[in-house]
Design an enzyme around this catalytic site. Structure first.
Site, mmCIF file in Angstrom:
data_model
loop_
_atom_site.group_PDB
_atom_site.id
_atom_site.type_symbol
_atom_site.label_atom_id
_atom_site.label_comp_id
_atom_site.label_asym_id
_atom_site.label_seq_id
_atom_site.Cartn_x
_atom_site.Cartn_y
_atom_site.Cartn_z
ATOM 1 N N GLU A 1 -16.945 30.099 29.943
ATOM 2 C CA GLU A 1 -16.058 30.175 28.781
ATOM 3 C C GLU A 1 -15.718 31.587 28.319
ATOM 4 O OE1 GLU A 1 -16.757 25.947 26.575
ATOM 5 O OE2 GLU A 1 -18.041 27.574 25.889
ATOM 6 N N ASN A 2 -15.371 32.427 29.266
ATOM 7 C CA ASN A 2 -14.806 33.730 28.902
ATOM 8 C C ASN A 2 -13.299 33.561 28.853
ATOM 9 O OD1 ASN A 2 -13.829 36.345 28.796
ATOM 10 N ND2 ASN A 2 -14.448 36.853 30.891
#
Lengths: 676, 676
Positions: free
Chosen positions: A314-315
Site C-alpha cells: 500500500e505505497n
C-alpha cells in the site's frame, strides 16, 4: 459421611481434538488420571522439553484439581515422553514437527523426533483429558500426527493500537494449544513504532506515545515462543506505512523539503487516522539505505528467525510522483513507474538482509519483476495472486480469507484453503505454498476485545493448516470449536469472559442492578460486530476512538449463528411441534420475546443507547419465529400480510444499528419463506 | 457519516465510592475527561508517586478507551497532585493516610501529606469516573478523607493450598482499590512451607511439593505492595501448625524420639488432611531457639515491616504432655500447664524479634500472663477476647466475623465492628484496637476460586474499617458493592468471570452445546457454597480433593440473595399485581420454572450430577413463588394443604445437595407465611 476416594469412571471417547490429527484410531478403555499421575522423559531431554512437560503437569493439576507432581519424574511414569533430539537450534520452517501418541489403560507414550514435535504431542495430551465421574481420564487412542503445512501463523498488528505484552504472551499460549508455529509481529506502521531501537532511539521515543516493547521484553517473547514451538517473524513495514518512523527521522521521507532542495522534511506526527498516507521512505538517497542497514542489523541480531518481513504494501506513490528530485532519479535509472522504483528499493534491501542471513518476506506488492528468488510472498490479495507467485518460483503464504478483522465466521475461514482442491499447481509449485497466516489488524482493537477477535476463530485456521484437507465437516468443527474455546480460557485467554466483563460494564452498574445483566447477555448472544469496512464507514474510527461500546463487547460469530441455523435446518426437514428442534427453537424465540421488555430500561445506559432500537427488533424477531413455527407446525397458511410484514422486519433488522448486527437472520428468513 | 467529536454530557453524581469517605460534599457540574486529560505533581514527587499516577492514567485509558497520556505531565494538568512528602521510609501503622480532593468543572486537585495518602486519593479519583453520553466525566465533589482504623488487612493462607504469585499481585491491586493497607501472608502451616529459606533450604525443598515463593519473588511482592500503600506482614505459625517444618528438620519436633532419648524424630510428612495435629516445635531445647534465631533473622531481613506474626494458635499440647523429657522440663521450670510452656516459648522468641527490631503479633492464644506489652493480639475468638487484651494494655486486631471461608454474607461482615457501638472500652483502651483483618484460609481454595472467595466481600470489610461507623446502610452498601465488584475486575481480578468460566467447564462442553450454559448460569445465580464446617463434614476434604465442582464455581453471597429479599420486603408492604416488585418477582419465578427443565440434561454432566436434585427443587421453588404471588395478589386463601406442602418444600430445599445451597429461601418462606 465417610471419605470416598476419587473414582474415574470409564467413559466413551469424545473426540474434541483441534486441530484433528493426521491419523487417529480409538482403542478400548481409559487411562485414569489420579494424584499419582507423573511424566518422564526416557531418552533425550533438555530445558525446553522439561519446561513443556512441567507446563502440562501444572495445567493438568489446575484443570483436574488433582495434586499432580508438577515436575517430570523418574521413568516409571504414567506418561513417557521419548524424544530423539533437540531439533533445530533456531527453529525454521524445515523443523520436524511430527509426533506419535499411544494411550492405553496402563499409560501414555509420546514419541517425537524433536522437542517441537513433543510440544505438539503434549498439546494433544492436554486436549485428550476428559472428566469422568468423580475423576479424570485419557481415552485409549493411537495417534500419528504431522502438519499438512509448515507455516501456520498468526499476525498481530501492534502498531495501530498498542497491544500490551501480556496479550502477546497469552496469545502465544493459545497458538501453541492449536499447534500454530509462526507469530508474525507487525511492529511498525503509520500509527506507531513499537519496538525499542538503541541505534535510533527517536524511533520509539517520538513514534510510539511511549507504548513500545523494550528489547529485553522482545527477547523474553522470543524465548517464550520458542519454548512453545513458535517462531517469531518481525515485520517492519517499508517503504509505505512508515509515518511513525518519520516523526523522529524526517530526513527519511520522500516529501519535498522545506529548503526547496528536499533536505528538510516534516515535521511529521504519528497518524491517528487510518488508511494509506502519502509520506513514505525515500528510496533514492543513499542515506536511507545507510539508516536501514544499521537498523536492520540491529533488529536481525534481536530476532533469530531466518525470515525478516519488510511489509511493502500500500505505497500510493504520491510523494514519489510529486517530488521532482525523485522523478529525476527515476528517469536517470530508467524506472518507468513507482512500482519499478519500489522494486529498486527492495533490490537495495536484499543485500542488507543477506548480509544478516535473512530471507525477505513481504506482502503481494513486492512480487514484481526482478525480485530475488529467495523472497517469500504473503498474500492479502488471494489465492490467484499466491498461485502466480508460486508459478514464478516464489514461496508463498496465504492470508487472504484469514483476516480476523473482517469479522467473518469460523465457517468462512474454514473453507479457505492455501491450495484449494482442484488447483492447477504442479506438485513442485504447490510445495512452494508454505501455509497461511491469520491476520489481526488492530484498527478496532482494545486490550479487552483483542482476545475475542483472535479466538476462537484462529483455532479453525490452525486446523485448516495442520489437518488433512479432508477434515472439513462444518458441524463437527463447530462442535469441537466450542470445546476448544472453553479450553483456551485455561491459558488465560479471555475471549469469552471479556464479553461477560464488558456487558457488566455496559449495563452501567451505577444505575442498573446485577440482575439486569442477564437479559443483556441473552441479547448479546445473537449479536455480532459489523465488519471492518462497515464499522469504519459507520463510525469513522481513529486511534483515539473509544473501543468500549456494544460492538466492542460482542463476539464475532458467536455460537448462536450456527446453532440457530442448524436447528432451523433440522426442523424444516419435517416441521412438527413434536420435534426436538421445534422445542429448541421455541425456547429461544420465547426467550427473546420475554427478554426484550426487560432490556428496555437497560438500553438507556450511556454506552448502550445507540443500540436501543436493536433491542426492540429482538423481541419482534422472537415473535416472528413463534408465529412461523405455529403456521409451519399446523401446515397452515399465514394470515394475509404476515409474510410481507415479516420479510420487511427481517430486512430492516438486517441494517446494523449501534454497529452491531443479528446473527440469526438467515435461518429466520428461511423459516418465514417456508410458511405457505 | 461525518466524524463526531466525543461529547461528555453532564450527568448527576451517583455516589459509588467504596469505602465511603469521611466527608464528602457535592458540587455542581462535571469535569469532562477527554484525550487531553493529564495529571501532574506540583510539589513533592518520587518514583512511588509517579508510578501511582501513571497507573491511574493507564487504567483510565483502558477504562474510557481514551488515549490519555500515560505519564504524569507538566503542571497545567487536569488533575494536580500535591503531596507534602514521601511519608515513612518503611510504612507503619502510624503512617498519615489522609487526603483531600476537590473536583470542579475546571480540574481536580488532590492533596495529601504523604504518598500513601495520595495513593488512596487516586483510588478515589478512579472510582469517581462515570460514563456520560459518548464520554466520561468526574462529578464535582469536595472530599476530606482519612481512615477510622489504622490497620485494615487481608490475610491469605498460602499453605493449605498453594496460591500462585499472580493471585497475590492481583489481590494487592484489589486491596489498594478499596484502601486496605496490610497484607498478612500466612506462609507456613502443617500443609506446606511456602517461602524459600537459604539458611534452612530443606524447609521449602521437603516441605512444599515444590510450590513456594522465592526470596526474589517475595521482594517483588513487598515492593509491589509498598507501591500501593500496603504493608506486608509475614506469618510463620509456631509452635503448632508447623508440621511442614518437621519434614526437613525433624529434630525440631516435640515427639518422643526413636532412640528413646528424644533425639531422632520423624519421619514427618506434609499433612494432606486438615485440622489440629500433635507434632509441634519443642520449646525445651536450646537448639530450637538457635534454629529460630537464624531463621527469624533471615526472614526479618527480607520483610521490612515492623511486625512479625508468630501464629501461636491451636497447639493441642499432646506431644508436650506425652514426652517425659518435656514434662520434666516443665516441672523444673515451674510451668504448670502447656499454656504456660507456650508462654515460655513466646518469651524466648521475644528477644529474637527485638534483636531484629520487630514487634510480635500472634493469635488469641499468645495472650497469656507474662506476655510482653509490645505484642499485638489478632483475635479469631471475637470482640470479648479482643477487648480483654485491650484492657490489659495490648494492641489488638479483630478477625472474628471476617472469616471469608465461613461463606457469610457481605451484610454479616458489614455488621461486625472492631469497636461495637456501646462497648465499655475507655478511649485509651479503644485506641489499642488497631483495626481488623479479613481472613482467607485456603482449605477449600483453588487458583480459580480464590478471587470469588475474597471479592467482593472483602471490599465491605474494607469499608467497615475505613469509613465512619455511621456508614451502615445495608441497601446502599449492596448497591455500591455491585459497582465495586464490576470495577474490581478492571484490576485483573476474576471473582465474577471465574464463575462464568467454571460454569462453561461444568456444562461439559464436550457433551453440551454453548447454549446450555445460559440455564446453568440462571440456576447458579441463586446458589452459594455451603460454609467451611459444613463442607468439611459433607465431603471430608483434604489438600488432594479436586476443587472443581459446582460448589467451587458458585459465589458466596451472590446478588440474588439481597435482591430477592429486598423485592419480597417491598412487595409485602402492599401486595398487589400492579407493583414493580411484583413484576420483578414474577419474572424471576417464571424464569426458574422455565429454566428447570432445560437444566435436566445438563445435570447429567460428570461434575454436575451430584447437584441434580437441586435443579429440580429450583423449578418447584419458582412455582411456589408464582403461587404465593397469586394468592397474595388476590388476598385469597391458599387451597388446603398448599401452605404445609410449600413449607415442607422449603424445608427440604434448605438441605444442601451437591454442597450448594439456595440463597433465596428466607424471602420465599416469608412469602409463603404471608399467604392466608
Amino acid at each position: 459421611m465417610s471419605f470416598t476416594p476419587l473414582q474415574a469412571q470409564p467413559v466413551p471417547f469424545v473426540n474434541t481434538l483441534m486441530p484433528q490429527p493426521a491419523h487417529i484410531s480409538e482403542g478400548s478403555g481409559n487411562l485414569a488420571l489420579g494424584t499419582q499421575f507423573t511424566a518422564c522423559e526416557d531418552k533425550f531431554h533438555d530445558g525446553r522439553l522439561d519446561r513443556a512437560v512441567s507446563r502440562l503437569l501444572v495445567r493438568l493439576k489446575s484443570e483436574t484439581g488433582l495434586q499432580i507432581a508438577t515436575a517430570p519424574g523418574a521413568c516409571s511414569a504414567t506418561l513417557t515422553v521419548s524424544v530423539d533430539g533437540a531439533g533445530e537450534a533456531i527453529q525454521s520452517d524445515d523443523e520436524d514437527e511430527s509426533y506419535s501418541l499411544e494411550v492405553t489403560g496402563d499409560g501414555a507414550h509420546l514419541h517425537a523426533a524433536t522437542v517441537v514435535g513433543a510440544i505438539h504431542g503434549l498439546a494433544t495430551v492436554y486436549q485428550l483429558v476428559q472428566a469422568a465421574g468423580d475423576g479424570w481420564v485419557m481415552p485409549a487412542v493411537s495417534i500419528q500426527d504431522a502438519p499438512r503445512f509448515r507455516w501456520r501463523g498468526l499476525m498481530i498488528d501492534s502498531s495501530r493500537h498498542w497491544i500490551p505484552i501480556d496479550v502477546i504472551y497469552r496469545t502465544l499460549d493459545g497458538m501453541a494449544a492449536v499447534k500454530m508455529n509462526v507469530f508474525h509481529w507487525h511492529l511498525s506502521d503509520d500509527q506507531g513504532f513499537r519496538i525499542e531501537s538503541k541505534v535510533f532511539p527517536k524511533l520509539q521515543e517520538l513514534g510510539s506515545d511511549g507504548d513500545y516493547y523494550t528489547q529485553d521484553q522482545v527477547r523474553s517473547v522470543i524465548a517464550y515462543a520458542r519454548d512453545r514451538g513458535i517462531r517469531v517473524v518481525p515485520e517492519f513495514d517499508i517503504p509505505g506505512h512508515a509515518l511513525s518512523w518519520l516523526v523522529g527521522y524526517p530526513d527519511l521521507a520522500s516529501g519535498v523539503g522545506t529548503d526547496g532542495k528536499g533536505n528538510h522534511q516534516g515535521p511529521y506526527a504519528i497518524s491517528r487516522e487510518y488508511g494509506v498516507f502519502d509520506p513514505v521512505l525515500d528510496p533514492t538517497r543513499e542515506s536511507t539505505y545507510q539508516f536501514l542497514d544499521k537498523f536492520i542489523s540491529e533488529m536481525t541480531a534481536l530476532f533469530p528467525d531466518p525470515y525478516f518481513h519488510v511489509g511493502g504494501d500500500e505505497n500510493n506513490g504520491v510523494q514519489w510522483k510529486n517530488n521532482p528530485r525523485i522523478q529525476a532519479f527515476m528517469k536517470a535509472h530508467d524506472l518507468k513507474d513507482t512500482a519499478a522504483l519500489q522494486t529498486y528499493f527492495n533490490q537495495k534491501l536484499l543485500p542488507i538482509l543477506k548480509k544478516n542471513h535473512k530471507k525477505m518476506i513481504g506482502w503481494d506488492e513486492i512480487f514484481a519483476p526482478g525480485l530475488d528468488k529467495d523472497a517469500v510472498i504473503q498474500s492479502w490479495r488471494g489465492f490467484d495472486s499466491l498461485a502466480a507467485s508460486a508459478k514464478a518460483g516464489y514461496g508463498g503464504i496465504l492470508s487472504a480469507g484469514y483476516y480476523l478483522d473482517h469479522i467473518d465466521s469460523a465457517e468462512q475461514h474454514y473453507a479457505v484453503d492455501p491450495i484449494p482442491a482442484g488447483s492447477d499447481l504442479t506438485a513442485e509449485q504447490a510445495a512452494r505454498i508454505f501455509g497461511g497466516e491469520a491476520c489481526m489488524w488492530s484498527e478496532h482493537l482494545s486490550p479487552r476485545s483483542v482476545d475475542s477477535r483472535i479466538w476462537p476463530r484462529t483455532a479453525v485456521v490452525a486446523e485448516r493448516l495442520w489437518s488433512p484437507q479432508s477434515v472439513s465437516d462444518v458441524s463437527d468443527m463447530y462442535r469441537r470449536l466450542w470445546v476448544e474455546s472453553v479450553r483456551l480460557e485455561d491459558f488465560g485467554l479471555q475471549h469469552l469472559s471479556a464479553e461477560d466483563m464488558a456487558l457488566r460494564k455496559l449495563a452501567a452498574p451505577e444505575i442498573a442492578t446485577p440482575d439486569q445483566v442477564a437479559p443483556l447477555r441473552i441479547f448479546a448472544s445473537v449479536l455480532q460486530p459489523v465488519g471492518f469496512d462497515e464499522r469504519y464507514q459507520l463510525q469513522h474510527t481513529s486511534q483515539l476512538t473509544p473501543m468500549d461500546h456494544l460492538i466492542d463487547a460482542v463476539r464475532p460469530d458467536p455460537p448462536s449463528r450456527f446453532e440457530v441455523e442448524a436447528a432451523v435446518a433440522e426442523y424444516l426437514k419435517h416441521p412438527s411441534a413434536d420435534s426436538p428442534a421445534h422445542a429448541q427453537l421455541e425456547a429461544w424465540f420465547q426467550q427473546w420475546v420475554t427478554t426484550a421488555p426487560q432490556l428496555a430500561p437497560l438500553m438507556k445506559a450511556p454506552l448502550l443507547q445507540e443500540a436501543a432500537p436493536k433491542a426492540e427488533q429482538f423481541g419482534q424477531l422472537g415473535q416472528l419465529g413463534l408465529d412461523a413455527l405455529k403456521y409451519l407446525d399446523a401446515k397452515q397458511a399465514a394470515p394475509a400480510g404476515w409474510k410481507d410484514q415479516s420479510l420487511a422486519l427481517l430486512k430492516s433488522a438486517k441494517e446494523p444499528i449501534g454497529k452491531v448486527r443479528f446473527t440469526v437472520l438467515e435461518p429466520l428468513t428461511q423459516l418465514v419463506q417456508s410458511v405457505q
